[in-house]
Enzyme design. Structure first.
Site, PDB file in Angstrom:
ATOM      1  N   ASP A   1       0.721  -1.142  -0.094  1.00  0.00           N
ATOM      2  CA  ASP A   1       0.186  -0.082   0.002  1.00  0.00           C
ATOM      3  C   ASP A   1       0.946   1.273  -0.236  1.00  0.00           C
ATOM      4  O   ASP A   1       2.342   0.994   0.391  1.00  0.00           O
ATOM      5  CB  ASP A   1      -0.857   0.164   0.770  1.00  0.00           C
ATOM      6  CG  ASP A   1      -1.401   1.072   1.163  1.00  0.00           C
ATOM      7  OD1 ASP A   1      -2.091   1.503   0.717  1.00  0.00           O
ATOM      8  OD2 ASP A   1      -2.152   1.765   2.733  1.00  0.00           O
ATOM      9  N   LEU A   2       0.753   2.125  -0.684  1.00  0.00           N
ATOM     10  CA  LEU A   2       1.267   3.764  -0.120  1.00  0.00           C
ATOM     11  C   LEU A   2       1.293   4.503   0.610  1.00  0.00           C
ATOM     12  O   LEU A   2       1.666   4.896   1.719  1.00  0.00           O
ATOM     13  CB  LEU A   2       0.914   4.321  -1.410  1.00  0.00           C
ATOM     14  CG  LEU A   2       1.155   5.564  -1.943  1.00  0.00           C
ATOM     15  CD1 LEU A   2       2.859   5.390  -1.930  1.00  0.00           C
ATOM     16  CD2 LEU A   2       1.698   6.609  -2.983  1.00  0.00           C
ATOM     17  N   ASP A   3       0.099   4.838   0.910  1.00  0.00           N
ATOM     18  CA  ASP A   3      -0.592   5.774   1.998  1.00  0.00           C
ATOM     19  C   ASP A   3      -0.195   5.580   3.582  1.00  0.00           C
ATOM     20  O   ASP A   3      -1.012   4.761   3.517  1.00  0.00           O
ATOM     21  CB  ASP A   3      -1.583   6.804   2.026  1.00  0.00           C
ATOM     22  CG  ASP A   3      -1.303   7.343   0.302  1.00  0.00           C
ATOM     23  OD1 ASP A   3      -0.933   8.269   0.400  1.00  0.00           O
ATOM     24  OD2 ASP A   3      -2.646   7.518   0.017  1.00  0.00           O
TER      25      ASP A   3
ATOM     26  N   THR B   1       0.807  10.396   5.014  1.00  0.00           N
ATOM     27  CA  THR B   1       0.767  11.130   4.439  1.00  0.00           C
ATOM     28  C   THR B   1      -1.286  12.046   4.719  1.00  0.00           C
ATOM     29  O   THR B   1      -1.646  12.665   4.371  1.00  0.00           O
ATOM     30  CB  THR B   1       0.058  11.026   2.872  1.00  0.00           C
ATOM     31  OG1 THR B   1      -0.468   9.569   2.110  1.00  0.00           O
ATOM     32  CG2 THR B   1       1.397  11.144   1.218  1.00  0.00           C
TER      33      THR B   1
ATOM     34  N   LYS C   1      -8.819   6.741   6.690  1.00  0.00           N
ATOM     35  CA  LYS C   1      -7.848   5.864   5.588  1.00  0.00           C
ATOM     36  C   LYS C   1      -8.087   4.522   4.824  1.00  0.00           C
ATOM     37  O   LYS C   1      -8.576   4.076   5.374  1.00  0.00           O
ATOM     38  CB  LYS C   1      -6.339   5.336   6.528  1.00  0.00           C
ATOM     39  CG  LYS C   1      -6.090   6.015   7.453  1.00  0.00           C
ATOM     40  CD  LYS C   1      -5.048   6.463   8.390  1.00  0.00           C
ATOM     41  CE  LYS C   1      -4.073   7.626   9.023  1.00  0.00           C
ATOM     42  NZ  LYS C   1      -3.253   6.557  10.362  1.00  0.00           N
TER      43      LYS C   1
ATOM     44  N   VAL D   1      -9.525   4.758   1.817  1.00  0.00           N
ATOM     45  CA  VAL D   1     -10.642   5.167   1.326  1.00  0.00           C
ATOM     46  C   VAL D   1     -10.607   5.726  -0.047  1.00  0.00           C
ATOM     47  O   VAL D   1      -9.966   6.778  -0.039  1.00  0.00           O
ATOM     48  CB  VAL D   1     -12.110   5.595   2.490  1.00  0.00           C
ATOM     49  CG1 VAL D   1     -13.535   5.995   1.855  1.00  0.00           C
ATOM     50  CG2 VAL D   1     -12.428   4.845   3.223  1.00  0.00           C
TER      51      VAL D   1
ATOM     52  N   SER E   1      -2.308   0.497  -3.978  1.00  0.00           N
ATOM     53  CA  SER E   1      -3.137   1.998  -3.693  1.00  0.00           C
ATOM     54  C   SER E   1      -4.518   2.117  -4.136  1.00  0.00           C
ATOM     55  O   SER E   1      -4.159   2.135  -5.428  1.00  0.00           O
ATOM     56  CB  SER E   1      -1.475   2.936  -3.679  1.00  0.00           C
ATOM     57  OG  SER E   1      -2.441   4.058  -3.445  1.00  0.00           O
ATOM     58  N   ALA E   2      -4.817   3.033  -3.177  1.00  0.00           N
ATOM     59  CA  ALA E   2      -6.377   3.396  -3.437  1.00  0.00           C
ATOM     60  C   ALA E   2      -6.369   5.029  -4.295  1.00  0.00           C
ATOM     61  O   ALA E   2      -6.730   5.459  -4.923  1.00  0.00           O
ATOM     62  CB  ALA E   2      -7.741   3.489  -2.684  1.00  0.00           C
TER      63      ALA E   2
ATOM     64  N   LYS F   1     -10.841  -1.091  -1.584  1.00  0.00           N
ATOM     65  CA  LYS F   1     -10.508  -1.877  -0.164  1.00  0.00           C
ATOM     66  C   LYS F   1     -11.962  -1.627  -0.140  1.00  0.00           C
ATOM     67  O   LYS F   1     -12.034  -0.946   0.453  1.00  0.00           O
ATOM     68  CB  LYS F   1      -9.055  -1.649   0.143  1.00  0.00           C
ATOM     69  CG  LYS F   1      -7.995  -1.231  -0.332  1.00  0.00           C
ATOM     70  CD  LYS F   1      -6.598  -0.800   0.057  1.00  0.00           C
ATOM     71  CE  LYS F   1      -5.266  -1.195  -1.029  1.00  0.00           C
ATOM     72  NZ  LYS F   1      -4.805  -0.458  -0.278  1.00  0.00           N
TER      73      LYS F   1
ATOM     74  N   GLU G   1       0.303  -2.928   4.434  1.00  0.00           N
ATOM     75  CA  GLU G   1      -1.320  -2.644   5.010  1.00  0.00           C
ATOM     76  C   GLU G   1      -1.013  -1.817   6.523  1.00  0.00           C
ATOM     77  O   GLU G   1      -0.388  -2.123   7.534  1.00  0.00           O
ATOM     78  CB  GLU G   1      -2.393  -3.247   4.492  1.00  0.00           C
ATOM     79  CG  GLU G   1      -3.353  -3.224   3.096  1.00  0.00           C
ATOM     80  CD  GLU G   1      -3.705  -1.560   3.230  1.00  0.00           C
ATOM     81  OE1 GLU G   1      -3.917  -0.740   4.066  1.00  0.00           O
ATOM     82  OE2 GLU G   1      -3.899  -1.650   1.925  1.00  0.00           O
ATOM     83  N   ASP G   2      -1.399  -0.710   6.268  1.00  0.00           N
ATOM     84  CA  ASP G   2      -2.092   0.547   7.011  1.00  0.00           C
ATOM     85  C   ASP G   2      -3.318   0.305   8.020  1.00  0.00           C
ATOM     86  O   ASP G   2      -3.876   1.016   8.883  1.00  0.00           O
ATOM     87  CB  ASP G   2      -1.575   1.692   7.286  1.00  0.00           C
ATOM     88  CG  ASP G   2      -1.451   2.867   6.286  1.00  0.00           C
ATOM     89  OD1 ASP G   2      -2.086   2.112   5.299  1.00  0.00           O
ATOM     90  OD2 ASP G   2      -1.932   3.833   6.934  1.00  0.00           O
TER      91      ASP G   2
HETATM   92  C1  BG6 Z   1      -6.127   6.084   0.450  1.00  0.00           C
HETATM   93  C2  BG6 Z   1      -5.436   6.762   1.314  1.00  0.00           C
HETATM   94  O1  BG6 Z   1      -4.381   5.520  -0.325  1.00  0.00           O
HETATM   95  O2  BG6 Z   1      -5.963   6.497  -1.192  1.00  0.00           O
HETATM   96  C3  BG6 Z   1      -7.267   7.718   1.480  1.00  0.00           C
HETATM   97  O3  BG6 Z   1      -5.340   6.257   2.546  1.00  0.00           O
HETATM   98  C4  BG6 Z   1      -6.700   8.380  -0.023  1.00  0.00           C
HETATM   99  O4  BG6 Z   1      -6.973   8.906   2.632  1.00  0.00           O
HETATM  100  C5  BG6 Z   1      -6.760   7.301  -1.547  1.00  0.00           C
HETATM  101  O5  BG6 Z   1      -8.766   8.747  -0.176  1.00  0.00           O
HETATM  102  C6  BG6 Z   1      -7.222   8.245  -2.585  1.00  0.00           C
HETATM  103  O6  BG6 Z   1      -6.326   9.015  -2.470  1.00  0.00           O
HETATM  104  P1  BG6 Z   1      -5.945  10.025  -3.999  1.00  0.00           P
HETATM  105  O7  BG6 Z   1      -4.316  10.504  -3.422  1.00  0.00           O
HETATM  106  O8  BG6 Z   1      -6.068  10.047  -5.037  1.00  0.00           O
HETATM  107  O9  BG6 Z   1      -7.031  11.562  -3.050  1.00  0.00           O
HETATM  108 MG    MG Z   2      -3.471   3.215   3.735  1.00  0.00          MG
END
Ligand code: BG6
Ligand code: MG
Length: 218
Positions: free
Chosen positions: A9-11, A17, A45, A47, A114-115, A145, A169-170
């Site tokens: 996962d990224l964030d 972030t 998180k 989402v 990542s989302a 997810k 994943e966090d």
């Molecule tokens: C997830 C974050 O990785 O990405 C969420 O945990 C965030 O907080 C989601 O809303 C979507 O991110 P972005 O950068 O496309 O707005």
């Molecule tokens: Mg995350």
């Protein structure tokens, strides 16, 4: 070593972030006359952007037109992009670069799951894009997810069976997504929050190289 892959996962796993998302969502919440707290942010998180705004609207108890919805999405992301301009290679979380290097040396596939639709530009800012054999982000999936789509696509892209993949994943939704994909889920955070994870560590430095590599020999 058998063919195996690590899916990140990224964030909150590679870089923190959440505070930038928080500042940008709080500004939108204010326009909805709603005070967004850190506890609300915790629930956002993992989402997606659209689902996060839908949640904000539910919390605020208001309704908005679809034009205003689109406008808020754009405004939030513009603000967020401005905030993440300050990210640089020193912002990769503890142990991340060493972990990626060790996996690479041991020929373990590396994918991002990542989302975020901003994933590629964040990896660039951290100067770690070249470690990744595949990048699956919010632009590549239909289902957020806890749906397993993002990780199944990551496994497919690196040509490794889901059962031979380890996910880092966090977020609770991310742990559920990994397990729904039939993968081993390592939580980055606290066991109280990530109680469903197969294993939980506070950060990557908590794993010795041997313990890290053993995860791929299950
Ligand atoms: C997830 C974050 O990785 O990405 C969420 O945990 C965030 O907080 C989601 O809303 C979507 O991110 P972005 O950068 O496309 O707005
Ligand atoms: Mg995350």
């Amino acid at each position: 070593m058998k063919q195996a892959a690590a899916l990140f996962d990224l964030d909150g796993v590679i870089v923190e972030t959440a505070h930038f998302h928080y500042i940008a969502w709080k500004a939108i919440a204010q326009q909805l006359n709603f005070d967004l707290t850190p506890a609300h942010n915790e629930a956002l998180k993992g989402v997606s952007r659209v689902a996060s705004l839908q949640q904000l609207i539910r919390w605020s108890g208001t309704t908005i037109s679809s034009d205003t919805f689109e406008h808020y999405l754009e405004e939030k992301n513009k603000h967020y992009l401005e905030l993440i301009k300050q990210l640089n290679p020193a912002d990769a979380l503890p142990g991340v670069v060493d972990t990626l290097s060790l996996l690479k040396e041991n020929k373990i596939g590396i994918a991002l799951g990542s989302a975020s639709k901003n994933a590629r530009s964040i990896l660039e800012r951290l100067a770690i894009t070249s470690f990744f054999d595949a990048i699956i982000d919010g632009n590549d999936v239909q289902n957020s997810k806890p749906d397993p789509e993002v990780f199944l696509k990551g496994a497919e892209a690196v040509g490794v069976a889901p059962s031979n993949c380890v996910v880092f994943e966090d977020a609770q939704a991310g742990i559920a997504a990994a397990q729904a994909a039939g993968m081993y889920a390592v939580g980055i955070g606290t066991p109280e929050v990530l109680d469903k994870a197969d294993r939980c560590i506070p950060h990557f430095n908590a794993l010795t190289p041997q313990v890290l590599l053993n995860l791929f020999e299950r």
